[in-house]
Design an enzyme around this catalytic site. Structure first.
Site, mmCIF file in Angstrom:
data_model
loop_
_atom_site.group_PDB
_atom_site.id
_atom_site.type_symbol
_atom_site.label_atom_id
_atom_site.label_comp_id
_atom_site.label_asym_id
_atom_site.label_seq_id
_atom_site.Cartn_x
_atom_site.Cartn_y
_atom_site.Cartn_z
ATOM 1 N N HIS A 155 18.100 14.365 -25.928
ATOM 2 C CA HIS A 155 18.791 14.168 -24.663
ATOM 3 C C HIS A 155 19.414 12.780 -24.608
ATOM 4 C CE1 HIS A 155 17.300 17.901 -23.467
ATOM 5 N NE2 HIS A 155 16.110 17.544 -23.080
ATOM 6 N N GLU A 165 4.532 15.165 -20.324
ATOM 7 C CA GLU A 165 5.852 15.513 -19.822
ATOM 8 C C GLU A 165 6.452 16.827 -20.270
ATOM 9 O OE1 GLU A 165 8.175 12.048 -21.007
ATOM 10 O OE2 GLU A 165 9.484 13.496 -21.998
ATOM 11 N N LYS A 192 12.278 15.207 -13.538
ATOM 12 C CA LYS A 192 12.008 15.513 -14.931
ATOM 13 C C LYS A 192 12.460 16.935 -15.242
ATOM 14 C CE LYS A 192 10.143 15.950 -19.089
ATOM 15 N NZ LYS A 192 10.308 17.375 -19.339
ATOM 16 N N CYS A 194 19.590 19.599 -21.704
ATOM 17 C CA CYS A 194 19.942 20.635 -22.684
ATOM 18 C C CYS A 194 21.412 21.018 -22.598
ATOM 19 C CB CYS A 194 19.054 21.864 -22.490
ATOM 20 S SG CYS A 194 17.328 21.531 -22.887
ATOM 21 N N SER A 243 13.310 10.989 -16.902
ATOM 22 C CA SER A 243 11.998 11.434 -17.362
ATOM 23 C C SER A 243 11.062 10.251 -17.520
ATOM 24 C CB SER A 243 12.134 12.147 -18.714
ATOM 25 O OG SER A 243 13.032 13.219 -18.604
ATOM 26 N N ASP A 289 3.425 13.894 -24.974
ATOM 27 C CA ASP A 289 4.545 14.832 -24.946
ATOM 28 C C ASP A 289 4.154 16.016 -25.827
ATOM 29 O OD1 ASP A 289 6.892 16.174 -26.140
ATOM 30 O OD2 ASP A 289 8.042 14.738 -24.988
ATOM 31 N N SER A 296 5.381 9.548 -33.077
ATOM 32 C CA SER A 296 6.264 10.602 -32.599
ATOM 33 C C SER A 296 5.446 11.863 -32.370
ATOM 34 C CB SER A 296 7.371 10.859 -33.617
ATOM 35 O OG SER A 296 8.431 11.542 -32.997
ATOM 36 N N ASN A 337 5.987 16.571 -15.977
ATOM 37 C CA ASN A 337 6.959 17.627 -16.253
ATOM 38 C C ASN A 337 7.496 18.261 -14.981
ATOM 39 O OD1 ASN A 337 8.256 19.592 -18.130
ATOM 40 N ND2 ASN A 337 6.978 21.033 -16.995
ATOM 41 N N SER A 363 11.666 14.268 -35.264
ATOM 42 C CA SER A 363 12.412 13.687 -34.157
ATOM 43 C C SER A 363 12.549 12.166 -34.182
ATOM 44 C CB SER A 363 11.779 14.125 -32.826
ATOM 45 O OG SER A 363 10.496 13.564 -32.686
ATOM 46 N N GLN A 374 7.421 8.724 -16.116
ATOM 47 C CA GLN A 374 6.270 8.325 -16.949
ATOM 48 C C GLN A 374 5.744 6.964 -16.505
ATOM 49 O OE1 GLN A 374 4.401 9.750 -19.139
ATOM 50 N NE2 GLN A 374 5.522 11.190 -20.438
ATOM 51 N N HIS A 396 10.287 25.284 -27.226
ATOM 52 C CA HIS A 396 9.384 24.218 -27.629
ATOM 53 C C HIS A 396 8.986 24.327 -29.086
ATOM 54 C CE1 HIS A 396 7.339 20.560 -26.911
ATOM 55 N NE2 HIS A 396 6.262 21.031 -27.461
ATOM 56 N N ASP A 435 15.815 16.868 -17.208
ATOM 57 C CA ASP A 435 15.594 16.974 -18.636
ATOM 58 C C ASP A 435 15.955 18.374 -19.127
ATOM 59 O OD1 ASP A 435 13.358 15.433 -20.706
ATOM 60 O OD2 ASP A 435 13.840 17.533 -21.048
ATOM 61 N N ASN A 436 15.480 19.385 -18.411
ATOM 62 C CA ASN A 436 15.655 20.741 -18.917
ATOM 63 C C ASN A 436 17.076 21.250 -18.724
ATOM 64 O OD1 ASN A 436 13.005 20.698 -19.681
ATOM 65 N ND2 ASN A 436 12.254 21.767 -17.870
ATOM 66 N N HIS A 465 8.503 11.577 -29.030
ATOM 67 C CA HIS A 465 9.645 11.406 -29.941
ATOM 68 C C HIS A 465 10.116 9.953 -30.048
ATOM 69 C CE1 HIS A 465 9.824 15.767 -29.443
ATOM 70 N NE2 HIS A 465 9.961 15.595 -28.142
#
Lengths: 482, 482, 482, 482
Positions: free
Chosen positions: D401, D202, D232, D241, D409, D136, D81, D227, D86, D413, D347, D236-237, D58
């Site tokens: 995010h 990821e 991460k 979110c 995240s 990604d 992307s 991931n 995105s 990477q 997803h 991230d999750n 993204h």
């Protein structure tokens, strides 16, 4: 009355946004069950047939549903915004397109434009003025009262208000308008005030002004204090801000709120909603208070109660909610972390020392995007990010309160206008400030329960007798705090 | 006055618990900064020197700190509990051991014993009665008022109250005491009422009775409504119950609250605190309400608003908080899950249909442990677990509100007693019901901030002027809801 | 086998509490659906017919339901507690009364008594020992392994373990028992270990010991690590402690948690549950951590991450959850506020420097009530209140985790025992440490959903194929963190 | 390499947005301490000097900080992307303006454009391809693997992939690109795969594909599964979110979340974050799950666990978080309330039956604004509002995010790219999938604590020995769940 921009009948930014506004309006209606119920109950009889209503209230999508409700009840309506940044241009356009109301409002007015709009909103061709006012913050009421005051003085000594006599930028505009109008009609405001049946006002600030005028015997027409209905004060202030503060901060800055240190200046209803929202988002929340009761409430909810000046270097986000002035001074901001965020959701932009910031020697300004400005201090190069130029962040950086909250507030406005109008010939309302009867407050709430599938329990006769309340309400004494 | 059980000067369960009570009392003092501040401020002058104070209020450790505060200010004190189950025997013993007050109270009184204690608490040898009353629920006030009523009738026609004339078990006791006393002294209660400077009352129920008496012109002395101080109503009801409801349920049943479906009947202050506690513990919380405003508040906090009768088979725990009667009937309980828990934290045990349960044909009773009873329905063998026999679960199954909450409530009581006493010779208080001045309410809060390290911000003169409040408070209008 | 105290077949405090224990046991069964389902599924076939199971696990009501489940499946059971304070005497009595199991446990054992009980629990008349062990903390496993070690040495050089060789009070007891037994039977422990099919262990500490032994090649029988089932570790540690920490603190001290500053030492699963509970109760929560990942999680949930030594004077309540030693030292406690509360919910009492407290020069000790001690420092007279003598506060001051949580843990125990037994003749389990297969972990969870009316969604075949999992589970990879 | 759009060196929407992008980038850097620390630690040595890195991720402001970090370490970078909606056009422009990287990305690409961009990103003039991939979702990896597969087949029988052989619109594009390239260079992808040192991926979806390829022995270069780093997956999750779901819903619809009924489909990490956010905003939250463990976790947090199809008429907002397909079908949407909101934060857009909606007979479509569409059902005129056309709502309707989450995240990477590059000549990484060593995961967390003023406690040597971990970490076993 026609709707012709050339003739000065309306002024909005861009009529091409009308269709988009209409779509959002249609969606908002579903979220505003209180207003839609008013249309069902009072629409068929056209209760407001022939009634002129002037409104000064953030010209948003939700206000558009209010305007269309008033029009649905038969009223003629003229409208302006009560904040130079709060107009949603597509909402204004949709209203004009539908010919529901004349509108004078756009996002980003200058102060001169703002007061020009207010004046237009009060101007009814061939009429002394509106029958009733819907006010937010009291600017419409202020203009009329200042006008009357000036006309009285003019009648005495032909003197006119002098814009140079005040350093207040807004009062300069007010004085200019009144001064310039005296030539044309030296009793315009006096006639307008006489023709006015009353005003319903919905902010703490506006209501405070009204009580002061009433106390001084200067209030020129009855006023209903919509702000202190429970379904206004608690809902708009607590639940509205709980929604719209994080919305504003996130849209403006995209900053992660979790893990940050946020200070909420003031723990009244607005502060309570803001603190709850920031805590819910994972921030560590500090609170400042002057009132020991509110301070103790903050403690009981797990917030640390501190003095702003003693914690400045720890802070990531400052939110002012006090309704008072001089809360965050430029000297405070000079001690903040780099990129600390400063915003206001109280009332006026003087909660934050904007003048101090703008005139700080050597400070550098950079607009990140509209309503998001970074001010860099010369000493160490740290910047602060001020949202909405110190004005209301939820209106400046987001879209204000959500429709459902505004439906509560605005249903109070509609019921207040109905009270004023239907009792205008009785002795019920004098030139004082009144709150709505509790039974109407309860009615506003009841109109919003269905949308949320909430099911009220009914008292039995025996139970009602046992606790000594009428079966159909009101269920609480006047002093009940909810 | 001596403290000799043989002579009837006190009656508690077990003096050997006095030492344990003293230790807990010492610890409680640290958690009751409001009361300790009153000792510091008013103790040296012995403001209550020679004053007789009678109290009817749950005889707990926290009340003991209140009693010792009154005594520290110079008062003579007599005390009883206002609930047959709420006495903490070690607290009663500690007070008697220290000779701070005469006490007539033990856990598990019969109704006859309860009213005997109340009568003893009002009996001052060689005196017409107390100078002032501290009341909780209004039973002391009731007894005096019923006594006066009976004496008036007796003076007219020599008739005496007849316990058989009422089916109310408590009123039977009241009538018996009054009837039996008429022979000894036919003007005892009349003289007592005349000598009484006033009462401070701290419950919704008691205050409601007082307003009814005042409205009917029957109130015999001034009353201060301590219940409606913010630092009482919000703190005791919301924060107190938020603490003590889960405490009571956990001590009584050890049940996992997380994952369970809990219904809170009533979303007033008590209900708000209870719902918050249950949600915080991981329960799914349903709410019932009759008042649309409170119902909408419940919605805004994410609770599902339902009718009890429509969700019975889903429920794991029922909590009544209404202050009304007939909330959970035996027919409702017959439809609950096996081992569903039913408890009351409102006021009287008639929120739950205890009589219906006890007289349900074929029902079986099993006491799990004191205050925890299982009632098995004959139809399908499912049982319900009723806590504290339907009386207040936080007092019956735990130790009531924590000291810090009670310090708020009781500091209001002390300030109310001081108000009544210091103004007894002025015209300030008539035979009406009064709330404490807001500045005293704010003072109560302020006295509790230091313990929590909360630091108040001070208004500048300019700011105080701007929002039009005195620099030192009160900071809010009377109608402010907090 | 008989149940005769005279003959040493059981030892509990008071058989008269058996009836009360039985009532609580009946109620607990309804809250333990996982165990009851095991009875339904494996009871009819008497899977454990003839199997001897010895258990060392807090002898509470919930454990009683576990014991009765094992017995319902056909097993003979002997039991002791794994903590000197954790026995609920009425639970022990109920089990003995029902002849479900031999029990050697009472609240408040001395260390000598504790290890005597452990030894009794492992002693099966006429048999080498138990077929399987249920262990909590690893003391039963330790005793056997130490016994075998000593017997090996004895066989070599006739030397016996010397209690004076260690300063560890517990190891003194262990060595004494083994030493004294060598005379009677110099291969008792060796035979016992050989006869043992395996152990299921449920604590972090016990599991850690097992992995160390396995790594060193010293483990004498297979071990199933029940602790790391998700339905054990997350449920017992997070949800269990979230319930039982406030329960323990409230029962012990009645202190208001709202408004207080609470520090949670350690933000693992136990710390996460504790922090959530304290925050939910209105406290301001600080966290200490050594692990940056857990520390960052604490930040994301709004907790301030600090070092204990830098915040001591601010703290009202300290809770240790680390599983490590020397977390709160006496020098730290010397800097706390008066009546600050110190407690441990990690594992051993060495999280708190109890020895340092007991031996601090001039310190004064006062027992407020059992498990609640105040220690007064001589310098300034401030005291700290230590709960449960530094041992687990939820077990010492309340009743441990609620039944529903324990049902999850214990259903894992039962399934682990079934795994060990049914696969004892296969090669599946060697003298290593194993976790339960994920499908069994999911099964434990599934057995608990019905009680909460939770309804699982079923994957379609297409969906299962799309995410590449079996239709009936397991649904997650081994490394999934939940 | 030049940056000339004419020559195909980059393609973005509007270079005039570069300055705005740069300002946001500067601000984002302050919120991304992990990446800035990487610049400090690895920048001076230019670790990536001469390294070609291609990224498909993204193209947002946060990604821009990642790109500039890679470039700061010496790398040459090309980017596209991984989602057609995105890209933040101002971020893309800022990167191009600064000549940091070639970029091929704009908001609202067609599928053909999307894959053209992916192809461009992989095309290094005069080189076989990138040294390393940042991926990604796995599209870049997919294209290379499909290319190699086709080239093998082409070498055998000269056959080319046929876009008409698949109904999958994306695979049509993939096949077309590969087919058209075969003429020019029949070993392009084979050479590219050989030159590739590895990929760091990821997302759950991308990682799942990688494990499948590795299992099938088809993976052509090493892969690091970023991931499943805790910093991460959990950050991230869950936290990402929790922030960006309400942000997306509020920006798109302005709807009041408080009081509404929200269903979260799936209670994995994403679902847990979403449910927490909606609950925190005052919604009543229902959860669906297939996994009994996650379902029981939902219960323990007070959520009602239901089946979607059984509650449709109650729902106000549906959020899919499953990572599976066919979660909300058009038949379900036909049963929703008017203006119910449907969105996906899992997803792919196939969580919602977009095809079913688009092809429903008689359905009417109205775009309210970009990414907000209302679909009106012909039967009863009720509409559903679908956000972001069923794609990720937080990216489509908000800005994804926040920077702080992405810093976690992306630091993973960067560390993964460093691992791959510095160990490329060792045997450490084969053509398999690896997670980052836990010590690096802990490092990522540690780099983010300073920004939040969190202070780590240090273990003493004795404590480290006691719990058997290295003084400097890693502190937890591999299976620890956090």
């Amino acid at each position: 009355m026609g709707f012709d921009e050339e003739k000065g009948y309306f002024k909005v930014r861009d009529m091409s946004q009308a269709e988009f506004g209409r779509k959002e309006l249609d969606i908002a209606e579903v979220e505003m069950p209180g207003l839609m119920s008013c249309r069902d109950e009072f629409g068929p009889s056209k209760l407001f047939k022939g009634v002129r209503i002037s409104g000064s209230l953030h010209m948003t999508i939700q206000t558009a549903v209010l305007i269309e409700t008033l029009e649905h009840l038969g009223a003629s309506v003229r409208w302006c915004s009560c904040n130079i940044f709060s107009t949603q241009d597509h909402a204004a356009a949709a209203i004009v397109k539908a010919r529901t109301s004349a509108v004078f409002a756009w996002k980003g007015e200058s102060l001169e434009e703002y007061w020009w709009c207010t004046n237009q909103m009060l101007t009814w061709e061939g009429q002394p003025g509106p029958h009733m006012l819907v006010d937010d913050g009291g600017d419409a009421t202020l203009l009329i009262h200042e006008g009357v005051k000036a006309e009285k003085q003019f009648a005495i000594d032909q003197s006119k208000p002098n814009p140079d006599s005040t350093s207040n930028a807004e009062m300069k505009c007010v004085f200019t308008i009144i001064r310039d109008g005296l030539a044309k009609d030296p009793t315009r405001w006096t006639k307008m005030a006489e023709a006015c049946v009353g005003v319903s006002e919905e902010t703490t600030t506006g209501v405070h002004r009204l009580y002061q005028m009433a106390k001084a015997g200067e209030l020129l027409f009855p006023a209903i204090n919509v702000n202190d209905s429970v379904t206004k004060s608690k809902f708009d202030n607590i639940y509205g801000c709980r929604h719209s503060l994080p919305d504003g901060i996130m849209r403006a800055t995209d900053v992660m709120i979790a893990g940050k240190v946020v200070i909420i200046c003031g723990f009244g209803d607005v502060g309570k909603g803001c603190a709850a929202a920031m805590k819910a988002a994972g921030a560590r929340v500090l609170v400042t208070e002057i009132d020991p009761i509110c301070a103790l409430q903050a403690c009981m909810d797990g917030y640390q109660v501190v003095r702003l000046k003693e914690v400045l270097p720890e802070l990531d986000i400052i939110v002012t909610t006090t309704g008072n002035k001089d809360i965050v001074m430029v000297a405070d901001m000079a001690k903040l972390k780099n990129n600390a965020i400063v915003c206001n959701i109280g009332h006026f932009d003087n909660e934050i020392d904007m003048l101090g910031v703008q005139t700080y020697p050597g400070i550098k300004h950079s607009q990140i995007k509209p309503q998001v400005d970074r001010w860099t201090f010369p000493e160490d190069g740290h910047g602060v990010i001020i949202l909405a130029e110190g004005r209301l962040v939820n209106l400046g950086c987001a879209t204000g309160h959500p429709s459902f909250v505004m439906s509560n507030s605005f249903t109070n406005q509609v019921l207040a206008q109905i009270e004023l109008w239907t009792k205008k010939d009785s002795d019920t309302y004098k030139n004082e400030v009144y709150v709505l009867p509790k039974i109407l407050d309860e009615k506003v709430a009841a109109l919003h329960l269905g949308k949320l599938n909430a099911k009220l329990t009914k008292l039995t006769k025996e139970q009602a007798a046992y606790i000594d309340v009428p079966l159909e309400g009101p269920y609480k004494p006047a002093h009940y705090r909810y």
